[in-house]
Enzyme design. Structure first.
Site: not given
Ligand SMILES: NC(=O)c1ccc[n+]([C@@H]2O[C@H](COP(=O)([O-])OP(=O)(O)OC[C@H]3O[C@@H](n4cnc5c(N)ncnc54)[C@H](O)[C@@H]3O)[C@@H](O)[C@H]2O)c1
Ligand SMILES: [Zn+2]
Length: 415
Positions: A187, A229
């Site tokens: 997705k 998760e």
């Molecule tokens: N496509 C799918 O099936 C699916 C599944 C689950 C979540 N999602 C989506 O994912 C998003 C959430 O993802 P997330 O939790 O990764 O959030 P994100 O991508 O916003 O990352 C979280 C924070 O961590 C920072 N960051 C990233 N990597 C880092 C690292 N190695 N070191 C330090 N900081 C770092 C980013 O800049 C951000 O501030 C939501 O938008 C959700 O809808 C999609």
């Molecule tokens: Zn979830």
């Protein structure tokens, strides 16, 4: 096999794709599909296979690690790659990424994208598309490389799916949510008009490289967020995964999944295996009874109403705590198991309660989810630890009782 008379085959293409003139069933059985028969409408049916690879790969940007570049190297020429990188990741790893590309003589451009949910929008996606244009990407040889968390990867996937209708890409997740969730399925999505992930597509990356070392710089809260998760998978289908939590939960958070290394690797492997076992037979989510929806019945409403206080995994944790108590009250698990589950959540620094857990909000949350599950609750509940069932008969009164019981039970853990 074609469900019609051989004489009619001249009207159709043979093979996987077919265009079938359809007529009334009585006409079909009478063999009236011959050339010249009246055609009322055409039904088109085609299938598209999906295949992609996910691989654990430590230290993707180590100079001697060629995994990232192994897709295609042009005969005699220099490889070219466009990378799309999250701004925080660029700040922390940009120099290392550039050194890697230069060391391997890769002609490259790095498109740095703002972090956060507010950037997960159409204008940012169009910026990525412009970067693909400017770079003059060769779709056959130059997969786009996305490096970042779920936000960045969802956008890169969406952009690549739209760009010339399908441009291959490789995902390098750098958050735990990215490693165990966002980069595992097919997705993509962006937020639009105030709605989360309102626009999106199903578009698989060719390859996903899971590099746990990125988690070494992730804020602790985001480690806990991702572990929620993973805990979901443990509770509904993997008792051994739960054992790993019971033994190491606190350490996984404090060391950001770096130690104990064997347990952290096993946790990741089991989480991804479990996730894929559920996703693969239902990639397009046609089946609405999904155990991976555990923790996702009440949490969307809690997350939205508590914004920006609760991260996604934190809201999922509150939902799982509530439904654990609900399952206990139904005799699906016992008090000892409930205590163990809530203790693991506490060790993971995840919330087990939120003031929004009122009968009114929970009732509304359930009704909202029922709308998305085609009129039924299809509520996954744990049976013991490591197995699950679905129920459709939860009442508002039962929810109110479970919320009251959770409010008491959580003090048992934190005391
Ligand atoms: N496509 C799918 O099936 C699916 C599944 C689950 C979540 N999602 C989506 O994912 C998003 C959430 O993802 P997330 O939790 O990764 O959030 P994100 O991508 O916003 O990352 C979280 C924070 O961590 C920072 N960051 C990233 N990597 C880092 C690292 N190695 N070191 C330090 N900081 C770092 C980013 O800049 C951000 O501030 C939501 O938008 C959700 O809808 C999609
Ligand atoms: Zn979830």
């Amino acid at each position: 096999m074609f469900p019609f008379d051989e004489q009619a085959i001249g009207r159709h293409q043979r093979g996987e794709q077919s265009v079938l003139p359809t007529t009334h069933p009585s006409e079909q059985s009478a063999g009236l599909f011959a050339l010249g028969a009246p055609v009322t409408h055409w039904a088109v049916k085609a299938t598209q296979s999906v295949s992609y690879e996910i691989q654990l790969c430590d230290d993707v940007f180590a100079l001697d690690n060629l995994t990232l570049l192994e897709d295609v190297t042009p005969a005699g020429g220099r490889p070219r790659r466009l990378l799309v990188v999250d701004a925080n990741v660029d700040r922390l790893y940009g120099a290392r990424i550039r050194a890697y590309l230069e060391h391997h003589d890769v002609i490259h451009r790095i498109c740095v994208i703002d972090s956060g949910e507010t950037a997960k929008a159409m204008d940012t996606t169009l910026r990525i598309i412009d970067a693909l244009d400017d770079f003059g990407i060769d779709r056959r040889r130059e997969p786009v490389i996305g490096v970042g968390g779920g936000v960045l990867l969802d956008m890169v996937g969406f952009a690549c799916g739209m760009y010339r209708r399908a441009t291959p890409y490789v995902r390098v997740p750098t958050t735990l949510i990215g490693l165990v969730d966002a980069a595992v399925g097919i997705k993509t999505g962006i937020n639009n008009n105030g709605h989360k992930n309102r626009l999106g597509s199903y578009f698989a990356a060719d390859r996903t490289l899971l590099d746990r070392t990125f988690l070494g710089t992730l804020p602790h809260r985001h480690v806990s967020n991702g572990l929620a998760e993973v805990l979901k998978i443990a509770l509904i289908k993997d008792g051994r995964l739960f054992e790993l939590f019971a033994q190491h939960a606190g350490q996984f958070v404090t060391t950001r999944m770096q130690h104990p290394a064997d347990a952290a690797t096993e946790l990741l492997e089991r989480a991804i295996q479990g996730m894929l076992e559920e996703l693969q037979p239902n990639l397009w989510e046609k089946v609405l009874e999904r155990v991976v929806d555990y923790g996702h019945t009440f949490s969307p409403t809690l997350e939205m109403h508590a914004l920006p206080e609760l991260l996604h995994g934190e809201a999922v944790s509150v939902d799982m705590a509530l439904t654990t108590v609900l399952a206990e009250r139904r005799g699906l698990l016992d008090a000892g198991q409930r205590r163990e589950i809530l203790a693991v959540m506490a060790a993971l620094r995840l919330p087990t309660w939120h003031p929004l857990c009122t009968p009114d909000t929970l009732g509304r949350a359930l009704r909202d989810t029922v709308r998305h599950r085609d009129g039924q609750q299809r509520l996954p509940l744990p049976i013991g630890i490591g197995s699950a069932t679905f129920v459709n008969d939860v009442t508002d009164a039962e929810l109110a009782e479970a919320a009251r019981a959770l409010a008491e039970a959580r003090f048992e853990v934190t005391r």
